[in-house]
Scaffold this active site. Structure first.
Site, PDB file in Angstrom:
ATOM      1  N   ASP A   1    -101.071  29.815-110.224  1.00 11.57           N
ATOM      2  CA  ASP A   1    -101.332  30.552-108.992  1.00 11.57           C
ATOM      3  C   ASP A   1    -101.934  31.915-109.341  1.00 11.57           C
ATOM      4  OD1 ASP A   1     -99.993  30.341-105.862  1.00 11.57           O
ATOM      5  OD2 ASP A   1    -100.739  32.295-106.537  1.00 11.57           O
TER       6      ASP A   1
ATOM      7  N   HIS B   1     -96.087  24.009-104.888  1.00 10.79           N
ATOM      8  CA  HIS B   1     -95.811  25.144-105.762  1.00 10.79           C
ATOM      9  C   HIS B   1     -94.681  24.751-106.702  1.00 10.79           C
ATOM     10  CE1 HIS B   1     -97.751  28.339-103.145  1.00 10.79           C
ATOM     11  NE2 HIS B   1     -97.574  27.393-102.246  1.00 10.79           N
TER      12      HIS B   1
ATOM     13  N   VAL C   1    -103.662  27.833 -97.608  1.00 12.47           N
ATOM     14  CA  VAL C   1    -104.801  27.019 -98.059  1.00 12.47           C
ATOM     15  C   VAL C   1    -104.619  25.587 -97.541  1.00 12.47           C
ATOM     16  CG1 VAL C   1    -106.093  26.171-100.044  1.00 12.47           C
ATOM     17  CG2 VAL C   1    -105.036  28.446-100.130  1.00 12.47           C
TER      18      VAL C   1
ATOM     19  N   ASN D   1     -95.575  24.401 -98.484  1.00 13.27           N
ATOM     20  CA  ASN D   1     -95.696  25.045 -97.182  1.00 13.27           C
ATOM     21  C   ASN D   1     -96.612  24.203 -96.297  1.00 13.27           C
ATOM     22  OD1 ASN D   1     -94.156  27.342 -97.915  1.00 13.27           O
ATOM     23  ND2 ASN D   1     -95.908  28.187 -98.988  1.00 13.27           N
TER      24      ASN D   1
ATOM     25  N   HIS E   1    -100.718  21.149-101.417  1.00 10.52           N
ATOM     26  CA  HIS E   1    -100.367  21.610-102.760  1.00 10.52           C
ATOM     27  C   HIS E   1     -98.869  21.799-102.858  1.00 10.52           C
ATOM     28  CE1 HIS E   1    -101.379  25.060-100.192  1.00 10.52           C
ATOM     29  NE2 HIS E   1    -100.440  25.730-100.824  1.00 10.52           N
TER      30      HIS E   1
HETATM   31  P1  5GP Z   1     -99.786  28.478 -99.469  1.00 15.96           P
HETATM   32  O1  5GP Z   1     -99.434  29.759 -98.766  1.00 15.96           O
HETATM   33  O2  5GP Z   1    -100.999  27.836 -98.832  1.00 15.96           O
HETATM   34  O3  5GP Z   1     -98.635  27.549 -99.632  1.00 15.96           O
HETATM   35  O4  5GP Z   1    -100.170  28.896-100.944  1.00 15.96           O
HETATM   36  C1  5GP Z   1    -101.457  29.169-101.362  1.00 15.96           C
HETATM   37  C2  5GP Z   1    -101.361  29.754-102.748  1.00 15.96           C
HETATM   38  O5  5GP Z   1    -102.661  29.735-103.321  1.00 15.96           O
HETATM   39  C3  5GP Z   1    -100.889  31.208-102.788  1.00 15.96           C
HETATM   40  O6  5GP Z   1     -99.705  31.286-103.581  1.00 15.96           O
HETATM   41  C4  5GP Z   1    -102.065  31.962-103.396  1.00 15.96           C
HETATM   42  O7  5GP Z   1    -101.663  32.999-104.281  1.00 15.96           O
HETATM   43  C5  5GP Z   1    -102.834  30.868-104.112  1.00 15.96           C
HETATM   44  N1  5GP Z   1    -104.267  31.082-104.207  1.00 15.96           N
HETATM   45  C6  5GP Z   1    -105.101  31.489-103.207  1.00 15.96           C
HETATM   46  N2  5GP Z   1    -106.361  31.552-103.641  1.00 15.96           N
HETATM   47  C7  5GP Z   1    -106.335  31.168-104.941  1.00 15.96           C
HETATM   48  C8  5GP Z   1    -107.339  31.038-105.945  1.00 15.96           C
HETATM   49  O8  5GP Z   1    -108.530  31.271-105.725  1.00 15.96           O
HETATM   50  N3  5GP Z   1    -106.939  30.618-107.182  1.00 15.96           N
HETATM   51  C9  5GP Z   1    -105.627  30.330-107.456  1.00 15.96           C
HETATM   52  N4  5GP Z   1    -105.343  29.941-108.689  1.00 15.96           N
HETATM   53  N5  5GP Z   1    -104.657  30.461-106.537  1.00 15.96           N
HETATM   54  C10 5GP Z   1    -105.000  30.865-105.300  1.00 15.96           C
END
Ligand code: 5GP
Length: 121
Positions: A32, A105, A99, A90, A103
């Site tokens: 991340d 985590h 996103v 999430n 995915h």
């Molecule tokens: P969500 O809130 O959708 O469950 O988590 C999205 C995760 O993607 C977040 O923890 C954020 O830090 C990570 N993230 C967002 N953009 C990027 C990126 O460009 N590269 C990587 N490696 N992680 C990302």
């Protein structure tokens, strides 16, 4: 509808770099960009799925099996399995999903703390 321009779709296509930790036919895993734990890995399926329910409803049995086999291998290879870790998917607005590509985590490398912190009860 799945947004093919989301950031993880672009990472899958190689348009944006990532710090890759694992890749196979079914899954890609990378660190991340804003880690919330000493180890914070995102595991994503290769297929175009918006979130966990979408993955559960539309993915084939082999995609689902392949994805979770990859999760297990990554947890083991990254040294998370022995002491434990937290996995979070999430979903949607209430889940705080940013996103829109499914995915998982994987958070570990130390105690992760309380399961959920809510601003209001
Ligand atoms: P969500 O809130 O959708 O469950 O988590 C999205 C995760 O993607 C977040 O923890 C954020 O830090 C990570 N993230 C967002 N953009 C990027 C990126 O460009 N590269 C990587 N490696 N992680 C990302």
């Amino acid at each position: 509808m799945y947004d093919s321009q989301n950031i993880f779709a672009r990472i899958l296509r190689g348009e944006i770099p990532c710090r890759k930790v694992y890749e196979d036919e079914f899954a890609l895993a990378f660190h991340d960009i804003m880690p919330k734990a000493p180890v914070h890995i995102l595991v994503i399926p290769k297929g175009a799925y918006i979130d966990l329910p979408d993955f559960g409803q539309r993915a084939t049995s082999s995609e689902i099996q392949g994805f979770f086999k990859a999760v297990a291998k990554i947890a083991s290879d990254q040294g998370l399995s022995h002491q434990g870790f937290r996995s979070i998917a999430n979903t949607g607005v209430h889940g705080g999903q940013e996103v829109p590509h499914f995915h998982l985590h994987l958070l570990g490398g130390g105690p992760i703390g309380p399961m959920v912190h809510r601003e209001t009860v």
